[in-house]
Write a protein that holds these residues in place. Structure first.
Motif, short mmCIF file in Angstrom:
data_model
loop_
_atom_site.label_atom_id
_atom_site.label_comp_id
_atom_site.label_asym_id
_atom_site.label_seq_id
_atom_site.Cartn_x
_atom_site.Cartn_y
_atom_site.Cartn_z
N VAL A 179 36.25 53.05 42.78
CA VAL A 179 37.46 53.46 42.46
C VAL A 179 38.13 52.89 40.91
N GLN A 180 37.74 51.77 40.69
CA GLN A 180 38.20 51.26 39.47
C GLN A 180 37.70 52.22 38.32
N ILE A 181 36.22 52.53 38.47
CA ILE A 181 35.72 53.16 37.43
C ILE A 181 36.50 54.61 37.17
N VAL A 197 38.35 43.75 48.69
CA VAL A 197 39.51 44.13 47.69
C VAL A 197 38.69 43.78 46.40
N GLU A 198 39.00 44.84 45.48
CA GLU A 198 38.43 44.72 44.33
C GLU A 198 39.85 44.38 43.32
N GLY A 199 39.73 43.85 42.21
CA GLY A 199 40.72 43.57 41.25
C GLY A 199 40.34 43.94 39.96
N PRO A 211 25.53 43.02 37.35
CA PRO A 211 25.43 43.83 36.20
C PRO A 211 26.52 44.32 35.54
N PHE A 212 27.60 44.27 36.21
CA PHE A 212 28.94 44.74 35.67
C PHE A 212 29.47 43.91 34.96
N THR A 213 29.55 42.50 34.90
CA THR A 213 30.53 41.42 34.34
C THR A 213 29.52 40.60 33.53
N PHE A 241 39.00 41.52 33.04
CA PHE A 241 38.24 40.91 34.12
C PHE A 241 38.31 41.68 35.41
N ALA A 242 37.46 41.64 36.04
CA ALA A 242 37.29 41.79 37.52
C ALA A 242 37.06 40.96 38.55
N PHE A 243 37.08 41.20 39.96
CA PHE A 243 36.92 40.42 40.67
C PHE A 243 36.57 41.25 42.08
N GLY A 244 35.94 40.94 43.01
CA GLY A 244 35.53 41.36 44.22
C GLY A 244 35.59 40.34 45.38
N MET A 245 36.11 40.66 46.63
CA MET A 245 36.04 39.89 47.68
C MET A 245 36.08 40.63 49.16
C1 2NL Z 1 31.46 40.23 45.15
C2 2NL Z 1 31.55 40.39 43.63
C3 2NL Z 1 32.41 41.52 42.22
C4 2NL Z 1 33.47 43.26 40.42
C5 2NL Z 1 33.16 42.87 41.83
C6 2NL Z 1 33.95 44.98 38.97
C7 2NL Z 1 34.40 46.17 38.99
C8 2NL Z 1 34.54 47.12 37.84
C9 2NL Z 1 33.77 46.25 36.54
C10 2NL Z 1 33.50 44.97 36.64
CL1 2NL Z 1 35.08 48.63 37.59
N1 2NL Z 1 33.44 44.32 37.80
N2 2NL Z 1 33.90 44.34 40.27
C11 2NL Z 1 33.08 42.04 39.47
C12 2NL Z 1 32.56 41.26 39.74
C13 2NL Z 1 32.17 40.66 41.07
O1 2NL Z 1 32.38 41.53 43.47
O2 2NL Z 1 30.92 39.40 45.73
N3 2NL Z 1 32.31 41.08 46.02
C14 2NL Z 1 32.28 40.91 47.47
#
Ligand code: 2NL
Length: 378
Positions: free
Chosen positions: A209-211, A246-248, A286-288, A341-345
């Motif tokens: 969704v973020q892409i 939830v990703e940010g 790979p994405f961060t 920055f990005a994060f996901g939980m």
């Molecule tokens: C986890 C880790 C993560 C992201 C999600 C993200 C999204 C974009 C670009 C870069 Cl479009 N990063 N998302 C980044 C780091 C960690 O999730 O353990 N999630 C449950």
């Protein structure tokens, strides 16, 4: 009189062997079949009795039902006599008894309609001034409660909600996120592909969704992406083939790792309280780049060590990092000008920690004994 073949055979057998010199009349057993006349007479008698019956109150009605229509009632009993009706009369008897049953049922219906119990419910008797029965209120699903709480915290920091499709293509779910062709996350074991259309898959994270939002090209971007994601996992107390995330994402000029740390620290204080400590551990996605995992001090033991934190005093709650320049470029964003920055939980994980839920499967079984334990105003 009708004679049973069996009895005749016994008779001849005995005579032949000269065992019992008994006169034949004593050997042949007469069978008492119920004649149509007898049946008719009894049905008429019962009908008269039923016609006379009176039942006004609830109790009288129930007594009528038990006496005539109950499992041991008259109708059932007389029906049971069908087996003693001679074969050539069975059809007529069946018809007679069925009519009798319908008669008894219709009288019961009539009594019911003219009874006090029925009258109680007619429109004229309704007292509109009486207070209504309270309707049982449903409860919000624990995942929704926690998801709403997470969203509202980030909304206060200026993040807005973005949503997207659950069926994705390889580009938005993998390639744009810098997941190389041979990355294990692309493996068939982890991802559900659509069999009729293998170019499509069920999203494995809401990064897709973020892409899509980055591709729209409107910067700065500050979004939060809640939603269901799918992975080909064996279902157990700790894993499921679908869960919520939830990703940010925050992309602007001069966004730094300090912004990431402060944002997530604020989130933890709002979510779990100001006593909770945080720590960041280096990690890899790979994405961060750089990437980190964030732990909070254990909510159960306060850091001294228990089974929830596996005696470490810390529990992992999310992954995060600075958006990889390749991911920005994949979305036509100038990585020299912009950073983010990005994060996901996983929401299930946070919910389990918050409410001490021990088995992930409870979230998708719809057992109201579990769900009723959660209430929420939001
Ligand atoms: C986890 C880790 C993560 C992201 C999600 C993200 C999204 C974009 C670009 C870069 Cl479009 N990063 N998302 C980044 C780091 C960690 O999730 O353990 N999630 C449950």
């Amino acid at each position: 009189m009708v004679v049973r073949l069996q009895d005749v055979l016994i008779h001849f057998f005995c005579i032949g062997h000269n065992l019992f010199p008994v006169p034949i009349e004593d050997w042949v057993l007469p069978i008492n079949f119920v004649s149509m006349e007898q049946l008719l007479a009894r049905v008429e008698q019962y009908k008269n009795e039923i016609r006379e019956a009176k039942a006004k109150t609830k109790e009288e009605l129930e007594a009528f039902r038990i006496k005539y229509l109950g499992t041991k009632g008259l109708v059932k009993t007389i029906m049971g006599e069908m087996k003693t009706v001679a074969a050539d009369q069975k059809k007529a008897a069946g018809q007679l008894l069925n009519e009798f049953k319908e008669f008894a049922e219709s009288v019961y219906e009539q009594l019911l309609l003219s009874s006090d119990a029925h009258k109680e419910k007619t429109v004229d008797n309704i007292d509109v001034s009486l207070p209504g029965q309270p309707l049982p209120l449903g409860t919000r699903h624990p995942i929704s409660i926690v998801q709403n709480k997470i969203i509202s915290i980030f909304q206060r920091l200026g993040f807005s909600i973005a949503e997207g499709p659950e069926i994705e293509d390889d580009w938005h779910n993998f390639s744009a996120l810098n997941l190389p062709e041979d990355h294990p996350a692309r493996d068939m074991q982890d991802t559900f592909y659509i069999s009729q259309e293998p170019a499509w898959l069920l999203r494995t994270h809401t990064s897709s969704v973020q892409i899509r939002e980055m591709e729209k090209g409107q910067l700065p971007l500050r979004i939060i992406c809640p939603g269901r994601v799918y992975r080909n996992e064996t279902i157990s107390a700790r894993a499921h083939c679908f869960f919520n995330q939830v990703e940010g994402l925050y992309i602007a000029e001069n966004v730094s790792f300090a912004d990431l740390k402060q944002t997530l620290y604020f989130f933890v204080q709002e979510m779990f309280g100001t006593d909770v400590k945080v720590r960041f551990r280096p990690s890899y996605f790979p994405f961060t780049e750089p990437s980190a995992e964030m732990d909070i001090s254990c909510l159960i033991c306060g850091g001294s060590g228990c089974s929830v934190c596996k005696k470490t005093g810390w529990v992992e709650i999310l992954g995060c990092g600075m958006v990889h320049p390749k991911v920005l470029e994949n979305c036509k964003i100038d990585s020299n000008k912009y950073t983010g920055f990005a994060f996901g939980m996983g929401i299930e994980r946070i919910t389990m920690l918050s409410y001490q839920v021990k088995d992930l499967r409870l979230f998708s079984e719809n057992d109201t004994r579990f769900l009723k334990q959660f209430t929420s105003a939001i």
